[in-house]
Design a protein around this motif. Structure first.
Motif, PDB file in Angstrom:
ATOM      1  N   SER A 192       0.426   9.184 -20.809  1.00 61.48           N
ATOM      2  CA  SER A 192       0.765   7.760 -21.054  1.00 61.48           C
ATOM      3  C   SER A 192       2.040   7.666 -20.640  1.00 61.48           C
ATOM      4  CB  SER A 192       0.403   7.552 -22.407  1.00 61.48           C
ATOM      5  OG  SER A 192      -0.871   7.770 -22.915  1.00 61.48           O
ATOM      6  N   VAL A 193       3.057   8.516 -20.852  1.00 59.68           N
ATOM      7  CA  VAL A 193       4.508   8.652 -20.677  1.00 59.68           C
ATOM      8  C   VAL A 193       4.727   8.697 -19.416  1.00 59.68           C
ATOM      9  CG1 VAL A 193       6.750   9.609 -20.983  1.00 59.68           C
ATOM     10  CG2 VAL A 193       5.088   9.360 -23.134  1.00 59.68           C
ATOM     11  N   THR A 194       3.844   9.580 -18.480  1.00 63.30           N
ATOM     12  CA  THR A 194       3.930   9.670 -16.948  1.00 63.30           C
ATOM     13  C   THR A 194       3.696   8.352 -16.275  1.00 63.30           C
ATOM     14  OG1 THR A 194       3.527  12.007 -17.151  1.00 63.30           O
ATOM     15  CG2 THR A 194       3.357  11.020 -15.108  1.00 63.30           C
ATOM     16  N   VAL A 225       4.236  10.278  -7.149  1.00 63.66           N
ATOM     17  CA  VAL A 225       5.158  10.482  -8.187  1.00 63.66           C
ATOM     18  C   VAL A 225       4.423  10.894  -9.496  1.00 63.66           C
ATOM     19  CG1 VAL A 225       6.610   9.399  -9.912  1.00 63.66           C
ATOM     20  CG2 VAL A 225       6.946   9.083  -7.468  1.00 63.66           C
ATOM     21  N   PHE A 226       3.301  10.129  -9.738  1.00 67.58           N
ATOM     22  CA  PHE A 226       2.360  10.644 -11.058  1.00 67.58           C
ATOM     23  C   PHE A 226       1.970  11.977 -10.815  1.00 67.58           C
ATOM     24  CE2 PHE A 226      -1.575  10.705 -13.223  1.00 67.58           C
ATOM     25  CZ  PHE A 226      -1.142  10.223 -14.471  1.00 67.58           C
ATOM     26  N   VAL A 227       1.383  12.386  -9.755  1.00 68.04           N
ATOM     27  CA  VAL A 227       0.825  13.791  -9.528  1.00 68.04           C
ATOM     28  C   VAL A 227       1.774  14.739  -9.692  1.00 68.04           C
ATOM     29  CG1 VAL A 227      -0.398  15.051  -7.608  1.00 68.04           C
ATOM     30  CG2 VAL A 227      -1.166  12.659  -8.023  1.00 68.04           C
ATOM     31  N   VAL A 228       3.007  14.443  -9.077  1.00 70.27           N
ATOM     32  CA  VAL A 228       4.049  15.471  -8.834  1.00 70.27           C
ATOM     33  C   VAL A 228       4.381  15.700 -10.482  1.00 70.27           C
ATOM     34  CG1 VAL A 228       6.568  15.900  -8.434  1.00 70.27           C
ATOM     35  CG2 VAL A 228       4.885  14.964  -6.723  1.00 70.27           C
ATOM     36  N   LEU A 229       4.786  14.621 -11.081  1.00 72.01           N
ATOM     37  CA  LEU A 229       5.020  15.071 -12.552  1.00 72.01           C
ATOM     38  C   LEU A 229       4.040  15.576 -13.392  1.00 72.01           C
ATOM     39  CD1 LEU A 229       6.767  11.349 -13.251  1.00 72.01           C
ATOM     40  CD2 LEU A 229       7.842  13.506 -12.981  1.00 72.01           C
ATOM     41  N   ILE A 230       2.635  15.277 -13.281  1.00 66.87           N
ATOM     42  CA  ILE A 230       1.637  16.039 -13.973  1.00 66.87           C
ATOM     43  C   ILE A 230       1.729  17.534 -13.667  1.00 66.87           C
ATOM     44  CG2 ILE A 230      -1.020  16.229 -14.236  1.00 66.87           C
ATOM     45  CD1 ILE A 230       0.386  13.967 -15.912  1.00 66.87           C
ATOM     46  N   GLY A 231       2.036  17.711 -12.306  1.00 66.72           N
ATOM     47  CA  GLY A 231       1.878  19.022 -11.765  1.00 66.72           C
ATOM     48  C   GLY A 231       3.055  19.854 -12.303  1.00 66.72           C
ATOM     49  N   LEU A 232       4.439  19.029 -12.547  1.00 65.36           N
ATOM     50  CA  LEU A 232       5.496  19.965 -13.086  1.00 65.36           C
ATOM     51  C   LEU A 232       5.001  20.193 -14.510  1.00 65.36           C
ATOM     52  CD1 LEU A 232       8.346  17.971 -11.463  1.00 65.36           C
ATOM     53  CD2 LEU A 232       7.545  20.177 -11.114  1.00 65.36           C
ATOM     54  N   SER A 248       0.765  -1.235   0.036  1.00 63.96           N
ATOM     55  CA  SER A 248      -0.140  -0.056  -0.047  1.00 63.96           C
ATOM     56  C   SER A 248       0.813   1.253  -0.032  1.00 63.96           C
ATOM     57  CB  SER A 248      -0.856   0.043   1.062  1.00 63.96           C
ATOM     58  OG  SER A 248      -1.912  -1.256   1.275  1.00 63.96           O
ATOM     59  N   VAL A 249       2.116   1.420   0.566  1.00 60.49           N
ATOM     60  CA  VAL A 249       2.849   2.456   0.832  1.00 60.49           C
ATOM     61  C   VAL A 249       3.561   2.294  -0.656  1.00 60.49           C
ATOM     62  CG1 VAL A 249       5.086   3.311   1.882  1.00 60.49           C
ATOM     63  CG2 VAL A 249       3.269   2.185   3.011  1.00 60.49           C
ATOM     64  N   MET A 250       3.815   1.500  -1.208  1.00 63.91           N
ATOM     65  CA  MET A 250       4.384   1.749  -2.564  1.00 63.91           C
ATOM     66  C   MET A 250       3.345   2.348  -3.625  1.00 63.91           C
ATOM     67  SD  MET A 250       5.062  -1.575  -5.351  1.00 63.91           S
ATOM     68  CE  MET A 250       3.568  -1.534  -5.689  1.00 63.91           C
ATOM     69  N   VAL A 251       2.025   1.655  -3.506  1.00 63.33           N
ATOM     70  CA  VAL A 251       0.981   2.368  -4.459  1.00 63.33           C
ATOM     71  C   VAL A 251       0.809   4.105  -4.236  1.00 63.33           C
ATOM     72  CG1 VAL A 251      -1.373   2.447  -4.843  1.00 63.33           C
ATOM     73  CG2 VAL A 251      -0.220   0.104  -4.685  1.00 63.33           C
ATOM     74  N   LEU A 276       9.084   2.716 -12.165  1.00 65.25           N
ATOM     75  CA  LEU A 276       9.640   2.874 -10.958  1.00 65.25           C
ATOM     76  C   LEU A 276       9.069   2.057  -9.848  1.00 65.25           C
ATOM     77  CD1 LEU A 276       9.706   7.037 -10.592  1.00 65.25           C
ATOM     78  CD2 LEU A 276      11.770   5.137 -11.110  1.00 65.25           C
ATOM     79  N   ALA A 277       8.069   1.091 -10.100  1.00 65.88           N
ATOM     80  CA  ALA A 277       7.419   0.296  -8.896  1.00 65.88           C
ATOM     81  C   ALA A 277       8.378  -0.429  -8.130  1.00 65.88           C
ATOM     82  CB  ALA A 277       6.329  -0.346  -9.757  1.00 65.88           C
ATOM     83  N   PRO A 278       9.519  -1.337  -8.886  1.00 71.59           N
ATOM     84  CA  PRO A 278      10.293  -2.142  -8.108  1.00 71.59           C
ATOM     85  C   PRO A 278      10.998  -1.065  -7.213  1.00 71.59           C
ATOM     86  CG  PRO A 278      10.449  -2.655 -10.618  1.00 71.59           C
ATOM     87  CD  PRO A 278       9.672  -1.477 -10.306  1.00 71.59           C
ATOM     88  N   TYR A 279      11.469   0.101  -7.597  1.00 74.07           N
ATOM     89  CA  TYR A 279      12.383   0.932  -6.867  1.00 74.07           C
ATOM     90  C   TYR A 279      11.615   1.349  -5.521  1.00 74.07           C
ATOM     91  CZ  TYR A 279      15.246   0.801 -10.763  1.00 74.07           C
ATOM     92  OH  TYR A 279      15.685   0.445 -12.022  1.00 74.07           O
ATOM     93  N   LEU A 280      10.397   1.766  -5.917  1.00 71.72           N
ATOM     94  CA  LEU A 280       9.275   2.310  -4.884  1.00 71.72           C
ATOM     95  C   LEU A 280       8.976   1.093  -3.906  1.00 71.72           C
ATOM     96  CD1 LEU A 280       6.995   4.563  -6.914  1.00 71.72           C
ATOM     97  CD2 LEU A 280       9.228   5.287  -5.657  1.00 71.72           C
TER      98      LEU A 280
END
Length: 363
Positions: A297-299, A42-49, A33-36, A306-310
């Motif tokens: 899509s790219v984000t 990460v997804f929200v931050v990248l879209i915001g950027l 759950s923490v990984m999700v 990045l899932a394995p690292y997270l």
């Protein structure tokens, strides 16, 4: 003295000490759950950027090889990460592959420890499950501290009575938190270890030893024996906590290796497909609310890659939090939050010839 203090020692009220969200993120939350949650962040931050610093994603993907290079690096890193973690897990498991004599020594040491605890809790046999075992030891500590308070009430030493009361309050606080956690813990869950983390055995051990040494020579034989019994029980409690922590690390490493394999295989396949799609220029041409589906899509693909690292980050965060909250070795206290009395140098100066010591330093 009334029975109220003894009831406090046995109570299961939880005293919150930190933000529940932080506690969930660091300790109590399921690591998947923490990984999700980290993936969503990460997804929200990248879209915001993308709104703050817009990027022409189509031109970036068609005119440069940045996208393919990025996902190629993530693909190679995921494969390497799995290899490293599985190799570490193999090294740890190899330590369990010992001969019969070593296994017998482990079992003998465990039985000796259980017999010692049985003497403290006055039981024929100790509980086998860790949660029940810790409950029994905590009950023994509560009973012994209560008996010490009863003995202190008959003492003419007012300072000793006051310090025993303070020591009892100190122990009661830790017992309340730990017993509350154990009350809702299931077999094999992290809450069993969390109860041990809430129990500051190092501070209690130091306080009990200080109580005995400060009043040495003025205590009755009964009071001195009771303090010694409390010290032995707390020391055994600390031994059990450190042992459970070592078992936790082994279990977490096994879970990490298994779940990393489960997560990495679909991520590797998905990332490989994304690289093929980028190379074939399979990009959508429409946009919604000013946000290009290509950007989404790219984000999304980058976040999944990045899932394995997270997942590794989620496990390392909790392991680090456990380590930082259990930085103790016997009476040595290395973590923040504990205030144990320091050496009274005024009394020391009165009981030593400091002029002689200064002459020795000069020489």
């Amino acid at each position: 003295m009334s029975e109220r203090r003894f009831d406090e020692l046995r109570s299961t009220l939880l005293v919150p000490e930190e933000n529940p969200l932080v506690r969930w993120f660091l300790l109590t939350g399921r690591r998947f759950s923490v990984m999700v949650a980290l993936m969503v962040l990460v997804f929200v931050v990248l879209i915001g950027l993308s709104f703050v610093l817009p990027v022409e994603m189509r031109r970036l993907l068609t005119e440069t090889s940045t996208g393919i290079t990025l996902f190629s690096s993530l693909l190679s890193g995921a494969i390497l990460l799995v290899s490293i973690v599985v190799s570490i897990n193999s090294v740890v498991l190899s330590q369990e592959m010992t001969d019969l004599e070593d296994q017998e020594q482990r079992i003998t040491a465990s039985l000796d420890y259980h017999r010692r605890i049985e003497g403290f809790i006055q039981a024929d046999i100790t509980p086998a499950r860790p949660a029940d075992f810790l409950q029994a030891v905590m009950y023994a500590v509560a009973t012994q501290v209560y008996d010490l308070e009863v003995i202190a009430q008959d003492s003419d030493n007012e300072a000793f009575r006051a310090e025993v009361e303070e020591f009892a309050d100190y122990v009661a606080r830790d017992l309340r938190q730990s017993r509350s956690t154990l009350g809702t813990a299931k077999f094999g869950t992290f809450k069993v270890l969390l109860a041990g983390l809430n129990y500051n055995y190092s501070g209690q051990l130091q306080a009990a030893r200080s109580l005995k040494n400060k009043h040495e020579g003025t205590l009755s034989d009964e009071a001195e024996a009771q303090v010694d019994e409390i010290i032995d029980t707390i020391k055994s409690m600390g031994t059990g906590r450190e042992y459970f922590k070592s078992l936790y690390y082994k279990r977490e490493l096994a879970h990490l290796s298994t779940r990393l394999l489960y997560v990495s295989l679909p991520v590797i396949v998905f990332t490989s497909y994304v690289m093929l799609a980028l190379d074939a220029a399979l990009f959508p041409d429409v946009s919604f609310f000013g946000v290009s589906p290509l950007l989404i899509s790219v984000t999304f693909a980058y976040t999944v890659a990045l899932a394995p690292y997270l997942l590794l980050t989620a496990y390392i965060i909790r392991a680090s939090a456990v380590t930082l909250r259990t930085l103790a070795a016997g009476p040595f206290i290395l973590q923040k939050g504990d205030s144990i009395g320091s050496l009274d140098w005024t009394d020391a100066e009165q009981s030593h010839d400091w002029e002689l010591l200064e002459q020795m330093d000069d020489e």
